[in-house]
Design a protein around this motif. Sequence first.
Motif, short mmCIF file in Angstrom:
data_model
loop_
_atom_site.label_atom_id
_atom_site.label_comp_id
_atom_site.label_asym_id
_atom_site.label_seq_id
_atom_site.Cartn_x
_atom_site.Cartn_y
_atom_site.Cartn_z
N LYS A 62 0.84 -1.21 0.00
CA LYS A 62 0.00 0.00 0.00
C LYS A 62 0.87 1.25 0.00
O LYS A 62 0.58 2.22 -0.70
CB LYS A 62 -0.95 -0.01 1.18
N ALA A 105 -1.02 4.52 -1.48
CA ALA A 105 -2.42 4.46 -1.07
C ALA A 105 -2.59 5.35 0.16
O ALA A 105 -1.79 5.30 1.09
CB ALA A 105 -2.83 3.03 -0.75
N GLN A 106 -3.62 6.16 0.15
CA GLN A 106 -3.86 7.06 1.26
C GLN A 106 -5.14 6.66 1.97
O GLN A 106 -6.16 6.40 1.34
CB GLN A 106 -3.97 8.50 0.78
N GLY A 107 -5.08 6.59 3.29
CA GLY A 107 -6.24 6.23 4.08
C GLY A 107 -5.82 5.95 5.51
O GLY A 107 -4.68 6.22 5.91
N TYR A 108 -6.75 5.43 6.26
CA TYR A 108 -6.49 5.07 7.65
C TYR A 108 -6.21 3.57 7.70
O TYR A 108 -7.03 2.77 7.28
CB TYR A 108 -7.70 5.40 8.52
N LEU A 109 -5.05 3.20 8.22
CA LEU A 109 -4.64 1.80 8.25
C LEU A 109 -4.33 1.41 9.69
O LEU A 109 -3.68 2.16 10.42
CB LEU A 109 -3.40 1.62 7.37
N PHE A 166 -8.16 -1.18 6.49
CA PHE A 166 -7.74 -0.03 5.71
C PHE A 166 -8.98 0.71 5.26
O PHE A 166 -9.85 0.14 4.60
CB PHE A 166 -6.90 -0.47 4.51
N GLU A 167 -9.08 1.97 5.63
CA GLU A 167 -10.26 2.78 5.30
C GLU A 167 -9.81 3.94 4.42
O GLU A 167 -8.81 4.59 4.70
CB GLU A 167 -10.89 3.31 6.58
N TRP A 168 -10.57 4.18 3.35
CA TRP A 168 -10.26 5.30 2.48
C TRP A 168 -11.53 5.81 1.84
O TRP A 168 -12.58 5.17 1.90
CB TRP A 168 -9.25 4.89 1.41
N SER A 169 -11.44 6.97 1.26
CA SER A 169 -12.58 7.57 0.57
C SER A 169 -12.22 7.72 -0.89
O SER A 169 -11.07 7.99 -1.24
CB SER A 169 -12.90 8.95 1.14
N GLU A 170 -13.20 7.52 -1.72
CA GLU A 170 -13.03 7.72 -3.16
C GLU A 170 -14.15 8.60 -3.66
O GLU A 170 -15.26 8.56 -3.14
CB GLU A 170 -13.12 6.39 -3.91
#
Length: 164
Positions: A115, A120-124, A137-141
């Motif tokens: 990642k 990859a950007q998000g909360y891991l 792994f949480e992310w927004s798109e």
Amino acid sequence: MPDDKLRPAPTLGIDIPPGYNEIPLGDLDTLLESARVMLADAVPAAMRDDVPNVLGALHFMPASLAANNALYCGFGTHLTADAERVAVSWLTVSSFEYGEERNPRLVLGDLVTAKADRKAQGYLTIVETPAVPVLYFEWSEKHPVPDIASYPVPGPRRRYSRSK
């Protein structure tokens, strides 16, 4: 490092937090055909021409999830921390075979590194379960707004088409 490989869904037990509504990921054509009839009957006449576009948008997400080995998908509405707004969230559980069987912590380390390499950007975070650790792994798109004329929204639009 080996590539992610899709595999048959494992036998897996998960507890879904309260407030989520499951989105069926199987037999989407039958599900959406029944929804088409219901939507066409339920919406005002001015919106009936948009039913195919709405169904195309509805088909896009679960079809994409199913193609990427999602085992569960659900959506929920929740109050924000300040209890002043309602937030919509999606919960998706997927399973991937990732190389040879080995220490799960080493596998998760490789996944985290992959990642990072992909930026990859998000909360891991790693969640310790009684059996094995799990990568969360949480992310927004952001996706283009579907072309639904009776629901005007500023910004780029995209027609969602169903492919077989």
